[in-house]
Structures are given as structure tokens and as C-alpha cells.
Design an enzyme around this catalytic site. Sequence first.
Site, PDB file in Angstrom:
ATOM      1  N   HIS A 159     -24.954 -93.275 -61.371  1.00 34.14           N
ATOM      2  CA  HIS A 159     -23.643 -92.637 -61.298  1.00 34.14           C
ATOM      3  C   HIS A 159     -23.013 -92.950 -59.957  1.00 34.14           C
ATOM      4  O   HIS A 159     -23.724 -93.008 -58.950  1.00 34.14           O
ATOM      5  CB  HIS A 159     -23.768 -91.113 -61.466  1.00 34.14           C
ATOM      6  CG  HIS A 159     -22.489 -90.492 -61.888  1.00 34.14           C
ATOM      7  ND1 HIS A 159     -21.519 -90.143 -60.990  1.00 34.14           N
ATOM      8  CD2 HIS A 159     -22.012 -90.209 -63.119  1.00 34.14           C
ATOM      9  CE1 HIS A 159     -20.491 -89.655 -61.655  1.00 34.14           C
ATOM     10  NE2 HIS A 159     -20.759 -89.686 -62.944  1.00 34.14           N
ATOM     11  N   ASP A 186     -24.724 -89.086 -70.150  1.00 31.93           N
ATOM     12  CA  ASP A 186     -24.744 -89.833 -71.409  1.00 31.93           C
ATOM     13  C   ASP A 186     -26.142 -90.091 -71.930  1.00 31.93           C
ATOM     14  O   ASP A 186     -26.313 -90.508 -73.074  1.00 31.93           O
ATOM     15  CB  ASP A 186     -24.044 -91.187 -71.224  1.00 31.93           C
ATOM     16  CG  ASP A 186     -22.553 -90.998 -71.028  1.00 31.93           C
ATOM     17  OD1 ASP A 186     -21.990 -90.143 -71.718  1.00 31.93           O
ATOM     18  OD2 ASP A 186     -21.971 -91.697 -70.186  1.00 31.93           O
ATOM     19  N   HIS A 238     -18.112 -96.360 -68.749  1.00 34.68           N
ATOM     20  CA  HIS A 238     -17.588 -94.983 -68.602  1.00 34.68           C
ATOM     21  C   HIS A 238     -18.016 -94.217 -69.860  1.00 34.68           C
ATOM     22  O   HIS A 238     -19.210 -94.064 -70.120  1.00 34.68           O
ATOM     23  CB  HIS A 238     -16.070 -95.077 -68.417  1.00 34.68           C
ATOM     24  CG  HIS A 238     -15.388 -93.821 -67.977  1.00 34.68           C
ATOM     25  ND1 HIS A 238     -16.043 -92.678 -67.617  1.00 34.68           N
ATOM     26  CD2 HIS A 238     -14.060 -93.528 -67.853  1.00 34.68           C
ATOM     27  CE1 HIS A 238     -15.161 -91.746 -67.270  1.00 34.68           C
ATOM     28  NE2 HIS A 238     -13.946 -92.239 -67.417  1.00 34.68           N
TER      29      HIS A 238
HETATM   30  N1  CMC Z   1     -29.439 -99.919 -64.399  1.00 32.52           N
HETATM   31  C1  CMC Z   1     -29.944-100.784 -63.487  1.00 32.52           C
HETATM   32  N2  CMC Z   1     -29.423-100.974 -62.275  1.00 32.52           N
HETATM   33  C2  CMC Z   1     -28.345-100.252 -61.971  1.00 32.52           C
HETATM   34  C3  CMC Z   1     -27.775 -99.309 -62.849  1.00 32.52           C
HETATM   35  C4  CMC Z   1     -28.373 -99.161 -64.108  1.00 32.52           C
HETATM   36  N3  CMC Z   1     -27.901 -98.283 -64.994  1.00 32.52           N
HETATM   37  N4  CMC Z   1     -26.712 -98.732 -62.259  1.00 32.52           N
HETATM   38  C5  CMC Z   1     -26.597 -99.281 -61.053  1.00 32.52           C
HETATM   39  N5  CMC Z   1     -27.591-100.196 -60.863  1.00 32.52           N
HETATM   40  C6  CMC Z   1     -27.852-100.967 -59.669  1.00 32.52           C
HETATM   41  C7  CMC Z   1     -26.869-102.138 -59.531  1.00 32.52           C
HETATM   42  O1  CMC Z   1     -27.373-103.296 -60.144  1.00 32.52           O
HETATM   43  C8  CMC Z   1     -26.757-102.239 -58.048  1.00 32.52           C
HETATM   44  O2  CMC Z   1     -27.914-102.898 -57.580  1.00 32.52           O
HETATM   45  P1  CMC Z   1     -27.888-103.877 -56.291  1.00 32.52           P
HETATM   46  O3  CMC Z   1     -27.336-103.044 -55.166  1.00 32.52           O
HETATM   47  O4  CMC Z   1     -29.307-104.250 -56.125  1.00 32.52           O
HETATM   48  O5  CMC Z   1     -26.982-104.994 -56.673  1.00 32.52           O
HETATM   49  C9  CMC Z   1     -26.828-100.808 -57.555  1.00 32.52           C
HETATM   50  O6  CMC Z   1     -27.600-100.112 -58.555  1.00 32.52           O
HETATM   51  C10 CMC Z   1     -25.495-100.138 -57.380  1.00 32.52           C
HETATM   52  O7  CMC Z   1     -24.758-100.331 -58.570  1.00 32.52           O
HETATM   53  P2  CMC Z   1     -23.200-100.235 -58.660  1.00 32.52           P
HETATM   54  O8  CMC Z   1     -22.731-100.844 -59.925  1.00 32.52           O
HETATM   55  O9  CMC Z   1     -22.621-100.757 -57.370  1.00 32.52           O
HETATM   56  O10 CMC Z   1     -23.009 -98.675 -58.675  1.00 32.52           O
HETATM   57  P3  CMC Z   1     -21.707 -97.931 -59.105  1.00 32.52           P
HETATM   58  O11 CMC Z   1     -21.739 -96.642 -58.415  1.00 32.52           O
HETATM   59  O12 CMC Z   1     -20.519 -98.798 -58.919  1.00 32.52           O
HETATM   60  O13 CMC Z   1     -21.898 -97.767 -60.693  1.00 32.52           O
HETATM   61  C11 CMC Z   1     -22.264 -96.909 -62.834  1.00 32.52           C
HETATM   62  C12 CMC Z   1     -22.031 -96.569 -61.352  1.00 32.52           C
HETATM   63  C13 CMC Z   1     -22.282 -95.593 -63.630  1.00 32.52           C
HETATM   64  C14 CMC Z   1     -21.099 -97.766 -63.355  1.00 32.52           C
HETATM   65  C15 CMC Z   1     -23.592 -97.680 -62.972  1.00 32.52           C
HETATM   66  O14 CMC Z   1     -24.658 -96.900 -62.496  1.00 32.52           O
HETATM   67  C16 CMC Z   1     -23.867 -98.120 -64.413  1.00 32.52           C
HETATM   68  O15 CMC Z   1     -23.403 -99.200 -64.802  1.00 32.52           O
HETATM   69  N6  CMC Z   1     -24.644 -97.314 -65.211  1.00 32.52           N
HETATM   70  C17 CMC Z   1     -24.873 -97.618 -66.595  1.00 32.52           C
HETATM   71  C18 CMC Z   1     -23.677 -97.195 -67.430  1.00 32.52           C
HETATM   72  C19 CMC Z   1     -23.609 -95.687 -67.576  1.00 32.52           C
HETATM   73  O16 CMC Z   1     -24.598 -95.018 -67.876  1.00 32.52           O
HETATM   74  N7  CMC Z   1     -22.376 -95.165 -67.383  1.00 32.52           N
HETATM   75  C20 CMC Z   1     -22.109 -93.721 -67.573  1.00 32.52           C
HETATM   76  C21 CMC Z   1     -21.739 -93.061 -66.284  1.00 32.52           C
HETATM   77  S1  CMC Z   1     -21.772 -91.265 -66.419  1.00 32.52           S
HETATM   78  C22 CMC Z   1     -20.479 -90.891 -67.490  1.00 32.52           C
HETATM   79  C23 CMC Z   1     -19.150 -91.226 -66.939  1.00 32.52           C
HETATM   80  O17 CMC Z   1     -18.744 -90.658 -65.916  1.00 32.52           O
HETATM   81  O18 CMC Z   1     -18.458 -92.030 -67.569  1.00 32.52           O
END
Ligand code: CMC
Length: 435
Positions: A311, A367, A272
Site C-alpha cells: 500500500h 483487497d 487500485h
Molecule cells: N508485490 C511485490 N512487490 C511489490 C508489491 C507487491 N504487491 N507492491 C510493491 N512491491 C515492491 C515494488 O516492486 C517495489 O520494489 P523495489 O523498490 O525493489 O523496486 C517496492 O515494493 C515499492 O513499490 P511501489 O510500486 O513503488 O509502491 P507504491 O507505494 O507506489 O505502490 C501499490 C502501492 C498498492 C500500487 C503496490 O503495492 C501494488 O502494486 N500492490 C498490488 C496491487 C494491490 O493490491 N492494490 C490494492 C491497493 S489497496 C486498495 C486501494 O487503495 O485501491
Amino acid sequence: MDAPTNDGFLKITDSRTDREYQIPIRDGAVPALQLRQIKTSDDDFGLLAYDPAFQNTASCRSAITYIDGERGILRYRGYPIEELAVGSTFLEVAYLLLYGELPEPAELTRWTHDITHHTFVHENIRKFIDGFRYDAHPMGMLVSTLAALSTFYPDAKELFDEEQRRTQIVRLIAKMPTLAAFAYRHAVGHPTVYPDNDLAYAGNFMNMMWKATELKYQPNPVFEHALDVLFILHADHEQNCSASTMRVVGSSHADPYSAAAAASAALYGPLHGGANEQVLRMLNTIGSVENIPAYIERVKTGEFRLMGFGHRVYKNFDPRAKIIKKIADEVFEVTGRNPLLDIALELERIALEDEYFVSHKLYPNVDFYSGIIYQTMGFPVEMFPVLFAIGRMPGWLAQWREGLLDSEQAIARPRQLYVGEPERHVEVGRASSFD
Ligand code: CMC
């Protein structure tokens, strides 16, 4: 038209009983409690909706922030973020989020005066911060001091008195930069700098962060403006992890300081608000543009994530990231280019063309560039999530206030699907530690 308004019915046949049900659809959602009527027998509890991480559950009706993740739209109280970022100050946006309209001149004068005159904290808070180790993370200090503030303001428990509520709201927005700067000065071993009421919100924060021996601190106007815009971009993002935490804790009628401490704790996590800190660490680890392809390969094999990408809601682009890129250019005109920017731009270019990132709809989020701006302005990485928290406070408070006043809300209490042992019994004569 923004939100779906088509009402109707969902016709369900339960294959276990062959019974039919009509569940009303309102505003594109079905009321989950209506599923309870779907039972296999009279003593059956009724059907539950199973939704880990609330990925498809609307937990409230909200009039604060509108997001269309597919089209990259973010609006506060109907105003596009792009317009607010160029036409308003952070304090105006804070007022807008909380009270629904941009303030009229007289309201703005009172609002600004009140926030400016609540920036001081009790001296015991300063002593409390002194108790932390020299290497304490400022976010840990912020979470704790926010919670500690509740002990200074017992009147904050009067949640349903609008004047009291406004006072706590003003205090929380006003004191965030003070707590943040005090935590920073403690970490670097510098004496605390008290607020300067002549300065605007962001400028005063810079004063408390960086004033040295000069009699009067003069914030660089480009940095001050950049910081104000960054606060606006972070001010709310509807039912994200920390806002939901604020609402959940608020739903037990805990005071807003305790709820804000919990929301900050939620923000602290690397998935987050901790992500901007991780982005900087990642860019430093990559080190140079040549190392990017190998790094991307490791992300694709699932070894780790590309921080600052992806996201839960935005699936095409994050509108905040676009505005931040422009702000970055303004800051770099003053400071010269941050070498990490070249790595970031190349990372973005490759990721946006790469099949893995395209198919997973992964784009730079808020971010990705904010950390580079913060670093260029002189903030250490540990302060990045703290900066996010300062900007997010009005949003948390608006969500908290809306939740409290919503007659459809009650204490938050999800259900579970129990998957543990069925009833069993402690063996008679089993040796215990008291034997
Ligand atoms: N790098 C590589 N792969 C990713 C990433 C990433 N940053 N984010 C998601 N994926 C992949 C993940 O491995 C999954 O792949 P598969 O379906 O093949 O297993 C797929 O994309 C879906 O991921 P998810 O975790 O189910 O997606 P989510 O919507 O639950 O997660 C997130 C959203 C923001 C937690 C995630 O994209 C992430 O961990 N990003 C990196 C951390 C980050 O930058 N966070 C800041 C978010 S914006 C500010 C805020 O609101 O806090």
C-alpha cells in the site's frame, strides 16, 4: 496529537545564485507556490516542485479521513474505523463522511428515507444497459451509466446550491446498487429486479442481484451485515487515485455524475479497486498451497506482483484487512470454508516472514480478503471492483463537496518539466500527404 502543527521556516540557499530564502512551514508542509520566488533571473519562471504520482504533495486540506500509515490507523471524521465497523451502518457512515457528524435520529430517518426513495433509475438507463454486449465487464457498464446519469439530471450543474448538491448526493448513493445489479443481471441474461423499499441498503442490493421467482426476497442477515461492513471499510481513504480524480474533475465544475464516472474509471485499474478481482484470479492461478513457494519466488524476481499486498500509505498493516478477516469468519460459519482461504492464509504467512516482503513493508491490504468473502457470498469476480465502487461513493462525494467549498482550491492544473525537442521548424518543401 495526530497531525503536525509545528510551524516555522525553511531556510534555503540557492547554490545557483547564493541567495537565501525563508519559506514558511505550516502544518508540516511548505506552500509549493512559495518556491516560485526562487529564480536565477527576473525572467526565470521560478522553482517548481517535481513530484510524479504526487508521492509527497498534499493537494488539499481535508477534515474527512485521517490515516497514519505507520501505525495502521484509519479514522473517518475522527472516529476509528474499528468502532464504526461494529457500531454504525453504512448509511450512517456515509452521512458522517459527507456532513461531519453521525446523524441524529431524525436526520437519519430523513437520510435513509431519501436514499431509499431514490433507488429507481429512469427506464432509459435500463435500455442503455441493454445495449452492452452480453460479456461486457460490469465495471465498464457502471462507469458509462454513471456518466449517462448526468444527462438525466441537468439540475446537477447547479453545484453551488446546497439543496441541489444534496439531491445529487442522495441520488448517486441511492442508485449505485441499482446500476451495479442491473449491470450484473444484464451480464448473466436475467431480467432486472427493481428496488425493494422495505429492505435496507445492502439487503436491497442483494435483492436486485439475486431475487429469482420468490415473491419477496429475504437477505441472509449474516451476508447483509458483512456487505454493510465491507461498504463501510471501503467508504473513504482520503486522497487516493479515484478520490483525487473526483476532486480534479470536480475542480473544473463538471457535474457530480461525470466526476463520479471518472472516479470509477480510476478505481477500475488493477493497481487500485481492480486489485480484489486480481487477488481472486491470482489465488485460482496458484491453485494449491504446494505451489505457493514457487509463486513467491517469481514475485521476488519481479515477474509480477503479489496482488492484495502493499500500500502506498500503510507500511505496517492495513486496519481494514484485520476487520475483514473477522467478517470472513462470520460468513464462512454460514457457508463453510472457502478452499481459497487456505491458499490466502498460507500466502500471508509466508509473505510476512519472507525477507523481501518484510524489507519492502508489504502487508495484506483491504483487497486481499474482501474478494474471498465476495466470492463465498456468490458475487462473480467481475463484480468485485463494482462492490468497491458502491462503498466508495460517499467518500468520493464527500471529497468532491469539500473541494468545491474550499476557497483555497481552483481548477486542478499541474505543471510539467518539458523534456522534448527544443524549437525546430518544418522543412520547406517537405512532401505532405495532401500532395
Ligand atoms: N508485490 C511485490 N512487490 C511489490 C508489491 C507487491 N504487491 N507492491 C510493491 N512491491 C515492491 C515494488 O516492486 C517495489 O520494489 P523495489 O523498490 O525493489 O523496486 C517496492 O515494493 C515499492 O513499490 P511501489 O510500486 O513503488 O509502491 P507504491 O507505494 O507506489 O505502490 C501499490 C502501492 C498498492 C500500487 C503496490 O503495492 C501494488 O502494486 N500492490 C498490488 C496491487 C494491490 O493490491 N492494490 C490494492 C491497493 S489497496 C486498495 C486501494 O487503495 O485501491
